[in-house]
Design a protein around this motif. Structure first.
Motif, PDB file in Angstrom:
ATOM      1  N   LEU A   1      -4.387 -10.044   5.921  1.00  0.00           N
ATOM      2  CA  LEU A   1      -4.016  -9.042   4.916  1.00  0.00           C
ATOM      3  C   LEU A   1      -2.645  -9.430   4.339  1.00  0.00           C
ATOM      4  N   ILE A   2      -2.432  -9.060   3.092  1.00  0.00           N
ATOM      5  CA  ILE A   2      -1.145  -9.384   2.466  1.00  0.00           C
ATOM      6  C   ILE A   2      -0.130  -8.303   2.856  1.00  0.00           C
ATOM      7  N   PRO A   3       0.961  -8.709   3.518  1.00  0.00           N
ATOM      8  CA  PRO A   3       1.885  -7.732   4.113  1.00  0.00           C
ATOM      9  C   PRO A   3       2.499  -6.755   3.117  1.00  0.00           C
TER      10      PRO A   3
ATOM     11  N   PRO B   1       0.112  -3.353   6.308  1.00  0.00           N
ATOM     12  CA  PRO B   1      -0.395  -4.018   7.525  1.00  0.00           C
ATOM     13  C   PRO B   1       0.473  -3.816   8.758  1.00  0.00           C
ATOM     14  N   ASP B   2       1.808  -3.846   8.586  1.00  0.00           N
ATOM     15  CA  ASP B   2       2.644  -3.708   9.787  1.00  0.00           C
ATOM     16  C   ASP B   2       2.678  -2.264  10.304  1.00  0.00           C
ATOM     17  N   GLN B   3       2.022  -1.365   9.583  1.00  0.00           N
ATOM     18  CA  GLN B   3       1.931   0.022  10.077  1.00  0.00           C
ATOM     19  C   GLN B   3       0.561   0.286  10.714  1.00  0.00           C
ATOM     20  N   MET B   4      -0.215  -0.786  10.867  1.00  0.00           N
ATOM     21  CA  MET B   4      -1.548  -0.632  11.443  1.00  0.00           C
ATOM     22  C   MET B   4      -1.685  -1.491  12.708  1.00  0.00           C
ATOM     23  N   SER B   5      -2.574  -1.045  13.621  1.00  0.00           N
ATOM     24  CA  SER B   5      -2.875  -1.857  14.809  1.00  0.00           C
ATOM     25  C   SER B   5      -3.753  -3.038  14.393  1.00  0.00           C
ATOM     26  N   GLY B   6      -3.919  -3.965  15.301  1.00  0.00           N
ATOM     27  CA  GLY B   6      -4.777  -5.121  15.008  1.00  0.00           C
ATOM     28  C   GLY B   6      -6.192  -4.704  14.649  1.00  0.00           C
TER      29      GLY B   6
END
Lengths: 219, 243
Positions: free
Chosen positions: B100-102, B145-150
């Motif tokens: 995903l694009i950050p 993306p950095d606010q979501m889990s893998g």
């Protein structure tokens, strides 16, 4: 796993009679280990003989005799809950034996044996996964309710799910082991140690590789 | 009229890397069919040709010989431009590391393939939200993306792979970076999309994950050596005492 301890675990939750114990046992294990009622009564007779269970009263109008767990029975059950299941006495595994023999048996294509088994194991795994998906969907459907759509207590759905997952993990382990057997065989051939050619049966001594493949299978 | 279903057919596909004595036949006569609504898993040891198969099926690589058709289009006859267009419109890829694009939100990430294909941003976002909604992921739409889990990122990646008219998803070890439970959640999402008519090709080395597919194809040395058939009926499975 002993039916004996399973019945004792159920009786620890309250007095019960044979037919109900059988139904509860099957429901609690997701129908995985079907019991016949004769097996239940034979087991109850032995438990009574050993002083672990006793009659809790007279037979009712339908001739059903209630049973209860005795104090020694409760103590034995307590030991069962707190003692790990003994895995050191490995039960004979037909597949491990079959492959160990296939490695040295003349005229047997062990790679085909492995491939056919893996196909079967993967199909089994897929079908178990399908049952698991259904169980998960039912568990979600039941939400916070205490029973699911079939009127089953939610705990029984959980028990079934756990039993299914046990089977899923066992099938997965078997598939992984078969992969390992295949690569071990390939390495063996690559090292220039071909298997005995097809031909009339001959006296052979199992090779160290065969033994080690067998042992690894029983890890 | 163009066939928009994702009926995927690989016929006698050979892919040779290199030439002369060092040539490697990564795929050696592979035939495979994936129907709409079907999830097919590919397993096999390292170097067996799994990723090559995925790349060839998805038009990222061309076969040396044989044919690959999706719906009514033969990928081997398309030029690079037409192939890229087909990939944008008909299929989506899911990789182990989400990709995903950050700097974009989940909805923006999902909308991206449509925007790259010329769809106006507003319509693309609307389609993205529709797909996220369909997959029960609306609450993630404004997250980065950095606010979501893998696991959440991977589900968004599946949404991105299937936004708009795309009906063929190719997943290369999509659960490789996830724990067991999260991995299963991702597979459930993939499975549900296939149950809704999407065709899926899943490369995995985990038998437990391959078991979510309708069929498992086993590759060795570029050849299909095993393939599981149709499912046993659950009742038979129970009655046989194997469960």
């Amino acid at each position: 796993m002993s039916v004996r301890l399973g019945l004792m675990a159920l009786l620890a939750e309250g007095d019960s009679y044979g037919a109900r114990l059988r139904a509860d046992f099957e429901a609690r294990t997701g129908g995985t280990w079907p019991l016949n009622v004769g097996q239940v009564y034979t087991t109850l007779d032995r438990l009574v003989r050993d002083g672990l269970v006793e009659q809790a009263g007279e037979a009712d109008d339908e001739g059903r005799i209630p049973y209860r767990l005795t104090d020694p029975g409760r103590a034995e059950l307590g030991v069962w809950w707190t003692t790990p299941v003994d895995r050191s006495s490995t039960p004979r595994d037909e597949l491990a034996i079959k492959l160990a023999l296939a490695v040295t048996a003349p005229g047997v294509d062990v790679r085909t044996v492995v491939q056919d088994q893996r196909t079967s194991t993967l199909r089994h795994l897929r079908d178990l996964t399908r049952l698991k998906r259904d169980a998960l969907a039912r568990a979600e459907g039941s939400g916070e309710r205490t029973t699911d759509g079939d009127g089953q207590p939610a705990e029984q759905g959980l028990a079934w799910l756990l039993v299914l997952e046990n089977l899923v993990f066992a099938a997965e382990a078997e598939a992984r082991w078969l992969d390992h057997v295949e690569s071990t065989l390939a390495r063996h051939v690559a090292l220039g140690r071909p298997r005995p050619p097809a031909g009339p049966p001959q006296r052979t001594t199992p090779t160290a590789d065969a033994a080690s493949a067998h042992l690894e299978g029983n890890r | 009229m163009t066939d928009t279903t994702a009926h995927v057919v690989l016929r006698d596909v050979v892919r040779v890397h290199g030439d002369g004595p060092t040539a490697v036949r990564a795929l050696d006569g592979v035939s495979l069919e994936i129907h709409p609504g079907e999830l097919v898993a590919v397993m096999g040891p390292s170097g067996s040709g799994k990723s090559t198969l995925l790349n060839v099926a998805g038009g990222l690589d061309r076969p040396t010989s044989g044919s690959v058709t999706i719906g009514d289009q033969d990928l081997t006859t398309l030029d690079a431009r037409a192939l890229a267009k087909l990939r944008r419109r008909r299929m989506g890829f899911v990789f182990q590391d989400y990709n995903l694009i950050p700097s974009l939100t989940a909805a923006e990430n999902v909308a991206l393939p449509l925007e790259l294909d010329g769809t106006r941003a507003r319509l693309a976002r609307r389609a993205a939200r529709h797909t996220l909604d369909l997959m029960g992921l609306m609450d993630l739409s404004d997250r980065y993306p950095d606010q979501m889990s893998g696991g959440q990122q991977q589900r968004v990646a599946i949404a991105r792979a299937l936004v708009g008219t795309r009906r063929f998803v190719l997943a290369d070890e999509p659960t490789g970076a996830l724990d067991s439970h999260t991995g299963e959640e991702v597979l459930r999402v993939l499975r549900e999309r296939c149950d809704d008519g999407v065709a899926g090709l899943l490369v995995t080395h985990e038998a437990r994950h391959a078991a979510w597919a309708d069929r498992v194809v086993f590759l060795r040395d570029g050849k299909v050596v095993d393939s599981t058939g149709g499912p046993d009926r659950a009742e038979d499975l129970l009655a046989s005492g194997t469960v």
